[in-house]
Design an enzyme around this catalytic site. Sequence first.
Site, PDB file in Angstrom:
ATOM      1  N   ARG A 123       0.816  -1.242   0.000  1.00 13.74           N
ATOM      2  CA  ARG A 123       0.000   0.000   0.000  1.00 13.74           C
ATOM      3  C   ARG A 123       0.839   1.276   0.000  1.00 13.74           C
ATOM      4  NH1 ARG A 123      -2.796  -3.164   3.800  1.00 13.74           N
ATOM      5  NH2 ARG A 123      -4.613  -4.153   2.859  1.00 13.74           N
ATOM      6  N   LYS A 145       3.474  11.542 -11.266  1.00 17.06           N
ATOM      7  CA  LYS A 145       2.605  10.715 -12.113  1.00 17.06           C
ATOM      8  C   LYS A 145       3.311   9.394 -12.343  1.00 17.06           C
ATOM      9  CE  LYS A 145      -0.216  13.898 -14.818  1.00 17.06           C
ATOM     10  NZ  LYS A 145      -0.531  14.363 -16.179  1.00 17.06           N
ATOM     11  N   GLU A 187      10.405  18.294 -24.627  1.00 12.42           N
ATOM     12  CA  GLU A 187       9.670  18.603 -23.388  1.00 12.42           C
ATOM     13  C   GLU A 187      10.201  19.898 -22.758  1.00 12.42           C
ATOM     14  OE1 GLU A 187       6.994  17.081 -22.246  1.00 12.42           O
ATOM     15  OE2 GLU A 187       7.045  15.023 -23.007  1.00 12.42           O
ATOM     16  N   LYS A 229       7.899  23.171 -13.848  1.00 12.76           N
ATOM     17  CA  LYS A 229       7.040  22.001 -13.570  1.00 12.76           C
ATOM     18  C   LYS A 229       6.693  21.934 -12.089  1.00 12.76           C
ATOM     19  CE  LYS A 229       5.764  17.364 -14.171  1.00 12.76           C
ATOM     20  NZ  LYS A 229       5.842  16.118 -14.896  1.00 12.76           N
ATOM     21  N   GLU A 239      -3.953  17.301 -11.078  1.00 15.16           N
ATOM     22  CA  GLU A 239      -4.437  17.715 -12.397  1.00 15.16           C
ATOM     23  C   GLU A 239      -5.953  17.924 -12.440  1.00 15.16           C
ATOM     24  OE1 GLU A 239      -2.280  16.038 -15.798  1.00 15.16           O
ATOM     25  OE2 GLU A 239      -4.144  16.157 -16.920  1.00 15.16           O
ATOM     26  N   ARG A 243      -2.562  22.063 -14.050  1.00 14.52           N
ATOM     27  CA  ARG A 243      -1.517  21.089 -14.415  1.00 14.52           C
ATOM     28  C   ARG A 243      -1.707  20.561 -15.834  1.00 14.52           C
ATOM     29  NH1 ARG A 243       1.266  16.163 -10.940  1.00 14.52           N
ATOM     30  NH2 ARG A 243       2.529  15.404 -12.668  1.00 14.52           N
ATOM     31  N   ASN A 247       0.288  19.252 -20.653  1.00 11.85           N
ATOM     32  CA  ASN A 247      -0.020  18.275 -21.700  1.00 11.85           C
ATOM     33  C   ASN A 247      -0.006  18.877 -23.101  1.00 11.85           C
ATOM     34  OD1 ASN A 247      -0.374  16.177 -19.832  1.00 11.85           O
ATOM     35  ND2 ASN A 247      -2.460  16.869 -19.396  1.00 11.85           N
ATOM     36  N   HIS A 250       0.415  16.608 -25.993  1.00 14.24           N
ATOM     37  CA  HIS A 250       0.347  15.228 -25.533  1.00 14.24           C
ATOM     38  C   HIS A 250      -0.896  14.487 -26.018  1.00 14.24           C
ATOM     39  CE1 HIS A 250       3.698  16.427 -23.122  1.00 14.24           C
ATOM     40  NE2 HIS A 250       3.782  15.271 -22.526  1.00 14.24           N
ATOM     41  N   HIS A 254      -0.041  11.261 -27.718  1.00 15.40           N
ATOM     42  CA  HIS A 254      -0.436   9.936 -27.237  1.00 15.40           C
ATOM     43  C   HIS A 254      -1.175   9.173 -28.330  1.00 15.40           C
ATOM     44  CE1 HIS A 254      -0.179  10.914 -22.645  1.00 15.40           C
ATOM     45  NE2 HIS A 254       0.990  10.761 -23.214  1.00 15.40           N
ATOM     46  N   HIS A 267       8.421   9.106 -27.189  1.00 15.34           N
ATOM     47  CA  HIS A 267       7.409   9.965 -26.572  1.00 15.34           C
ATOM     48  C   HIS A 267       7.659  11.438 -26.926  1.00 15.34           C
ATOM     49  CE1 HIS A 267       4.593  11.362 -23.517  1.00 15.34           C
ATOM     50  NE2 HIS A 267       5.527  12.176 -23.061  1.00 15.34           N
TER      51      HIS A 267
HETATM   52  P1  NAD Z   1      12.889   5.539 -21.877  1.00 16.32           P
HETATM   53  O1  NAD Z   1      12.706   5.378 -20.438  1.00 16.32           O
HETATM   54  O2  NAD Z   1      12.396   4.458 -22.761  1.00 16.32           O
HETATM   55  O3  NAD Z   1      14.417   5.825 -22.179  1.00 16.32           O
HETATM   56  C1  NAD Z   1      14.826   6.001 -23.495  1.00 16.32           C
HETATM   57  C2  NAD Z   1      15.974   5.070 -23.891  1.00 16.32           C
HETATM   58  O4  NAD Z   1      17.182   5.576 -23.355  1.00 16.32           O
HETATM   59  C3  NAD Z   1      15.838   3.658 -23.364  1.00 16.32           C
HETATM   60  O5  NAD Z   1      16.340   2.766 -24.313  1.00 16.32           O
HETATM   61  C4  NAD Z   1      16.737   3.688 -22.149  1.00 16.32           C
HETATM   62  O6  NAD Z   1      17.204   2.404 -21.776  1.00 16.32           O
HETATM   63  C5  NAD Z   1      17.852   4.573 -22.612  1.00 16.32           C
HETATM   64  N1  NAD Z   1      18.613   5.254 -21.593  1.00 16.32           N
HETATM   65  C6  NAD Z   1      18.145   5.842 -20.472  1.00 16.32           C
HETATM   66  N2  NAD Z   1      19.116   6.542 -19.874  1.00 16.32           N
HETATM   67  C7  NAD Z   1      20.228   6.380 -20.609  1.00 16.32           C
HETATM   68  C8  NAD Z   1      21.543   6.853 -20.502  1.00 16.32           C
HETATM   69  N3  NAD Z   1      21.902   7.713 -19.551  1.00 16.32           N
HETATM   70  N4  NAD Z   1      22.445   6.457 -21.428  1.00 16.32           N
HETATM   71  C9  NAD Z   1      22.081   5.636 -22.451  1.00 16.32           C
HETATM   72  N5  NAD Z   1      20.834   5.171 -22.620  1.00 16.32           N
HETATM   73  C10 NAD Z   1      19.913   5.555 -21.710  1.00 16.32           C
HETATM   74  O7  NAD Z   1      12.167   6.881 -22.397  1.00 16.32           O
HETATM   75  P2  NAD Z   1      12.035   8.351 -21.797  1.00 16.32           P
HETATM   76  O8  NAD Z   1      11.958   9.234 -22.963  1.00 16.32           O
HETATM   77  O9  NAD Z   1      13.024   8.614 -20.741  1.00 16.32           O
HETATM   78  O10 NAD Z   1      10.621   8.316 -21.086  1.00 16.32           O
HETATM   79  C11 NAD Z   1       9.445   8.077 -21.814  1.00 16.32           C
HETATM   80  C12 NAD Z   1       8.419   7.536 -20.854  1.00 16.32           C
HETATM   81  O11 NAD Z   1       8.168   8.521 -19.858  1.00 16.32           O
HETATM   82  C13 NAD Z   1       7.084   7.249 -21.501  1.00 16.32           C
HETATM   83  O12 NAD Z   1       6.636   6.015 -21.006  1.00 16.32           O
HETATM   84  C14 NAD Z   1       6.178   8.365 -21.032  1.00 16.32           C
HETATM   85  O13 NAD Z   1       4.839   7.983 -20.927  1.00 16.32           O
HETATM   86  C15 NAD Z   1       6.768   8.663 -19.682  1.00 16.32           C
HETATM   87  N6  NAD Z   1       6.513  10.029 -19.212  1.00 16.32           N
HETATM   88  C16 NAD Z   1       6.001  10.168 -17.975  1.00 16.32           C
HETATM   89  C17 NAD Z   1       5.777  11.435 -17.474  1.00 16.32           C
HETATM   90  C18 NAD Z   1       5.292  11.596 -16.070  1.00 16.32           C
HETATM   91  O14 NAD Z   1       4.929  12.705 -15.694  1.00 16.32           O
HETATM   92  N7  NAD Z   1       5.324  10.565 -15.280  1.00 16.32           N
HETATM   93  C19 NAD Z   1       6.075  12.571 -18.235  1.00 16.32           C
HETATM   94  C20 NAD Z   1       6.604  12.378 -19.506  1.00 16.32           C
HETATM   95  C21 NAD Z   1       6.829  11.091 -19.976  1.00 16.32           C
HETATM   96  N1  GLY Z   2       3.907  15.219 -17.935  1.00 18.50           N
HETATM   97  C1  GLY Z   2       2.695  15.878 -17.546  1.00 18.50           C
HETATM   98  C2  GLY Z   2       2.518  15.968 -16.072  1.00 18.50           C
HETATM   99  O1  GLY Z   2       3.375  15.569 -15.310  1.00 18.50           O
HETATM  100  O2  GLY Z   2       1.508  16.423 -15.636  1.00 18.50           O
END
Ligand code: NAD
Ligand code: GLY
Length: 366
Positions: A123, A145, A187, A229, A239, A243, A247, A250, A254, A267
């Site tokens: 939990r 998130k 971003e 942010k 949100e 907030r 997006n 987005h 998406h 992304h």
């Molecule tokens: P990712 O986590 O897939 O990383 C991208 C690639 O880079 C992967 O292959 C990873 O293994 C590699 N990598 C990571 N760090 C590295 C490093 N230092 N050196 C070499 N390779 C490295 O993608 P991302 O762009 O980091 O994140 C995208 C994800 O984040 C999506 O799932 C998206 O939905 C999510 N997201 C969430 C939020 C949120 O608020 N929680 C906001 C934006 C995006």
């Molecule tokens: N990436 C959008 C949010 O965190 O609200």
Amino acid sequence: MPLLMHTLHVELGVRSYPVYIGRELLADTTLLAQHITGSQVVIISNETVAPLYVDRVRAALGARQLITEVVLPDGEHYKTLDTLAEIFDRVMADKHNRSTTFVAVGGGVVGDITGFAAACYQRGVNFVQVPTTLLAQVDSSVGGKTAVNHALGKNMIGAFYQPQAVFIDIDTLQTLPPRELSAGLAEVVKYGLISDASFYRWLQEHMPRLLAGEEAALAEAIERSCSIKGQIVAADERESGIRAILNLGHTFGHAIETGQGYGKWLHGEAVATGMLLALELSSSRGWIAASDVQDFRELLLGMHLPVQPPQDMDAEAFVSLMSRDKKVIDGQLRVVLLKDIGQGCIVDDVTERELHNLIDNGLTVG
Ligand code: NAD
Ligand code: GLY
């Protein structure tokens, strides 16, 4: 030598936490350790990032009774309930109790899964973010998130769950592929577009330094992004209002990610094209100038980011995918547009006709 360059605070009352930004932070033997109170730790990373950084994280944790390392397969494709179950299998088998801390070492995929796993395990246990992509450093690691994907929609199963701290070691970006750096910069640009015109102009001017991985420029961009942010999240953690301007791009993005299959477009790439569509729409409403759209398109091209939606996606495909988006409330699609550069706004009156004009009739500058 570790160099702490900036410390920000996300102000959320009892859920407040620091965001540390600096160089070689993973070589700091006290900073990370002081945010992990118990003797049990679960490090969650993936097969690409673990060999690069997990040893450093282990060293930074200091002596602990139990450290479990979970190395996930790499990719958005694995951001699923099945992967979550694998994490729980390992953590249960190693008998982690409620005082354990989950540490996410990786990009947004690892961070989002780890945060959700931490929210669910017994939990809710503590968790810490060590983001290693630019996108994760400026966006996903801050704000709480957490989620996994469902075959019918991205990030559909998740929770708002804040970390105890975020450690942004800019040196981890040295191993990041250029395509991922560009996706993260999309971003960063978003923050300028939605809330800070002077930051947007700064980004236009300094983009070559950022693309070249210049650390002083990256540190400034990360600090300004996390600061924007953090303030928005502090004002509206779950949100229910403002907030949603985070997006920008987005809802379209998406749809592209889901329509093309997770992982085909990054992304940040999908968000970049989505932002261009949002700027086109803002311009067609007379809110921003056509030259603003053109400038933005040139910026994206210079960042090697896509400026056209996928060929096989027409307006109908967008409408169908967007109607499943979390941003649909009572059947009404909400989209972020710009009233001006630096001034995002949320609208719920975008018509299908506008979308057809935008996507099918080539309003998008080609
Ligand atoms: P990712 O986590 O897939 O990383 C991208 C690639 O880079 C992967 O292959 C990873 O293994 C590699 N990598 C990571 N760090 C590295 C490093 N230092 N050196 C070499 N390779 C490295 O993608 P991302 O762009 O980091 O994140 C995208 C994800 O984040 C999506 O799932 C998206 O939905 C999510 N997201 C969430 C939020 C949120 O608020 N929680 C906001 C934006 C995006
Ligand atoms: N990436 C959008 C949010 O965190 O609200």
